[in-house]
Write an enzyme that holds these catalytic residues in place. Structure first.
Site, mmCIF file in Angstrom:
data_model
loop_
_atom_site.group_PDB
_atom_site.id
_atom_site.type_symbol
_atom_site.label_atom_id
_atom_site.label_comp_id
_atom_site.label_asym_id
_atom_site.label_seq_id
_atom_site.Cartn_x
_atom_site.Cartn_y
_atom_site.Cartn_z
ATOM 1 N N CYS A 1 0.851 -1.184 0.000
ATOM 2 C CA CYS A 1 0.000 0.000 0.000
ATOM 3 C C CYS A 1 0.891 1.240 0.000
ATOM 4 O O CYS A 1 0.892 2.051 0.936
ATOM 5 C CB CYS A 1 -0.924 -0.025 1.208
ATOM 6 S SG CYS A 1 -1.911 -1.516 1.248
ATOM 7 N N GLU A 2 1.708 1.327 -1.001
ATOM 8 C CA GLU A 2 2.655 2.427 -1.207
ATOM 9 C C GLU A 2 2.753 2.600 -2.715
ATOM 10 O O GLU A 2 3.087 1.637 -3.419
ATOM 11 C CB GLU A 2 4.053 2.044 -0.686
ATOM 12 C CG GLU A 2 4.253 2.170 0.793
ATOM 13 C CD GLU A 2 4.359 3.607 1.269
ATOM 14 O OE1 GLU A 2 4.688 4.485 0.448
ATOM 15 O OE2 GLU A 2 4.088 3.841 2.452
#
Ligand SMILES: *Cc1c(COP(=O)(O)O)cnc(C)c1O
Length: 421
Positions: A341-342
């Site tokens: 989640c980057e």
């Protein structure tokens, strides 16, 4: 064109036993390259490559390099302990640490390795924590300013935390001599990932001139010059790889021009390459599992930045080959992403590639150094396996993938591991 060191058929054979993603290493390539490095510096009697363990600390890899005559460069307790356990002893280990904890200097002293002091104040610190000095010591030099090579590659030593100034290092050697140290080395690492045959020879000239001046001013003779790491690799297909034989000859020429006339012809040349020793001989093997069409085209793979951080951290280029589609037209533009989640978790951005279908296997090149070893567990992602492609073509898993048990191993007494399994 960059070609993987392993065929699609071999990868298919491996994935029957070891699911993707995994890092694979090429034993043949590692050995041939290590031999070439030794050949390039065979003109120097004391030459030794101290492989930078941080680049790839897998014990099986370290063993291969040990068999090829390499020592190791360590910078932490774990790297020292691991190396010692693998049979690297005393002069086989260079301890090039910085911001060093007291316990690590003590441990380095117990093992009798070569200590490379990063800072002038470490002389005092070392004496306080260890109580005595070894017979042989090295000091790390930082010339400050900007260090530029003629093709424009440069770095900014004046901005880097490492090493001592010229005044400090001259004083350091004199203090160490007065405290009983008999043999001295000098070390400097000024530019990273240089793709030019000029870096080592230029650095060598800088250090050779410095040690001639040191000898003239203080009478102290340096017995080894550690050129450290920084020799780069051609991550991009349009780059010309370094020629280590030419690099060795360049250092030889500087040696003959500067050291020999000064009566320092016995100086040993040491290196601490990581990237050059391992980078090209590793690849990240990953499967395309999703295709996403929004404002851009995305291919989601089963590996993520946990397996290879360099693109996420530095925006580094890693070449991607879609196995079996080597000759297909590169008529698609994709971002190849991992699942963190980057948004920086992308192995390739706006990359021209052949059409990728779900299930295709991608080979991400040049992950043998600063690849797996840099990985972390962000998002609770577990680290994947490491595989060795042996010289005879067979393969062996040299590190199993992590399990949730490994991830939770430090939560002592919580009982959570038992509950989850
Ligand atoms: C990282 C490092 C190396 C290896 O650098 P490469 O760029 O991988 O060659 C060598 N010496 C020291 C002290 C390092 O920190």
């Amino acid at each position: 064109m960059k070609t993987p060191f392993v065929t699609k058929e071999k990868i298919q054979e491996i994935t029957k036993e070891i699911p993707t993603p995994f890092n694979i290493y090429d034993e043949k390539g590692i050995r041939e390259n290590a031999r070439k490095v030794n050949q390039a510096f065979s003109w120097n009697k004391g030459f030794k490559e101290y492989f930078a363990v941080k680049a790839n600390p897998n014990p099986f890899i370290l063993k291969i390099l040990q068999e090829e005559g390499c020592g190791v460069d360590c910078a932490s307790y774990v790297e020292l302990a691991l190396s010692n356990e693998l049979g690297f002893k005393g002069d086989d280990i260079m301890f090039s640490s910085n911001d060093t904890p007291a316990s690590e200097f003590k441990y380095a002293d117990e093992l009798g390795v070569i200590v490379n002091l990063d800072d002038f104040t470490h002389i005092d610190f070392y004496e306080k924590v260890v109580g005595h000095f070894p017979k042989k010591m090295c000091c790390r030099f930082n010339p400050g300013g900007v260090y530029e090579l003629s093709n424009g590659i440069m770095d900014n030593p004046g901005d880097s935390k490492y090493g001592m100034t010229k005044e400090q290092i001259f004083e350091a050697y004199q203090i160490l001599r007065d405290k009983g140290v008999e043999e001295f080395g000098i070390h400097a690492f000024l530019v990273s990932n240089t793709v030019t045959n000029e870096y080592y020879p230029t650095l060598a000239k800088t250090l050779f001139e410095l040690i001639v001046e040191l000898k003239e001013k203080t009478g102290i003779s340096i017995s080894f010059v550690n050129l450290s790491g920084g020799v780069g690799i051609a991550y991009r297909p349009d780059q010309t790889p370094n020629d280590i034989l030419a690099i060795g000859e360049g250092v030889h020429k500087a040696f003959d021009e500067i050291l020999v006339p000064a009566g320092l012809g016995d100086v040993a040349i040491l290196t601490e390459m990581g990237r050059f020793m391992m980078g090209p001989y590793g690849g990240l093997v990953t499967t395309a599992i999703h295709e996403k069409h929004i404002y851009k085209e995305y291919i989601g793979v089963d590996a993520c930045a946990v397996d290879l951080m360099r693109p996420a951290v530095y925006g580094s280029y890693h070449h991607v080959t879609v196995l079996g589609k080597e000759n297909a037209p590169e008529d698609h533009v994709y971002d190849v992403t991992g699942s963190l989640c980057e948004n920086c978790d992308k192995f390739a951005v706006d990359r021209q590639l052949p059409k990728i279908d779900k299930g295709d296997i991608l080979f991400i090149h040049d992950t043998g150094a600063h690849g797996y070893s840099m990985g972390y567990n962000y998002n609770g992602k577990l680290k994947s396996a490491e595989v060795l492609l042996k010289e005879d073509g067979s393969f062996k898993m040299i590190r199993r993938p992590e399990t949730i048990k490994d991830y939770l191993a430090t939560f002592d007494g919580l009982g959570i591991v038992d509950n989850l399994l």
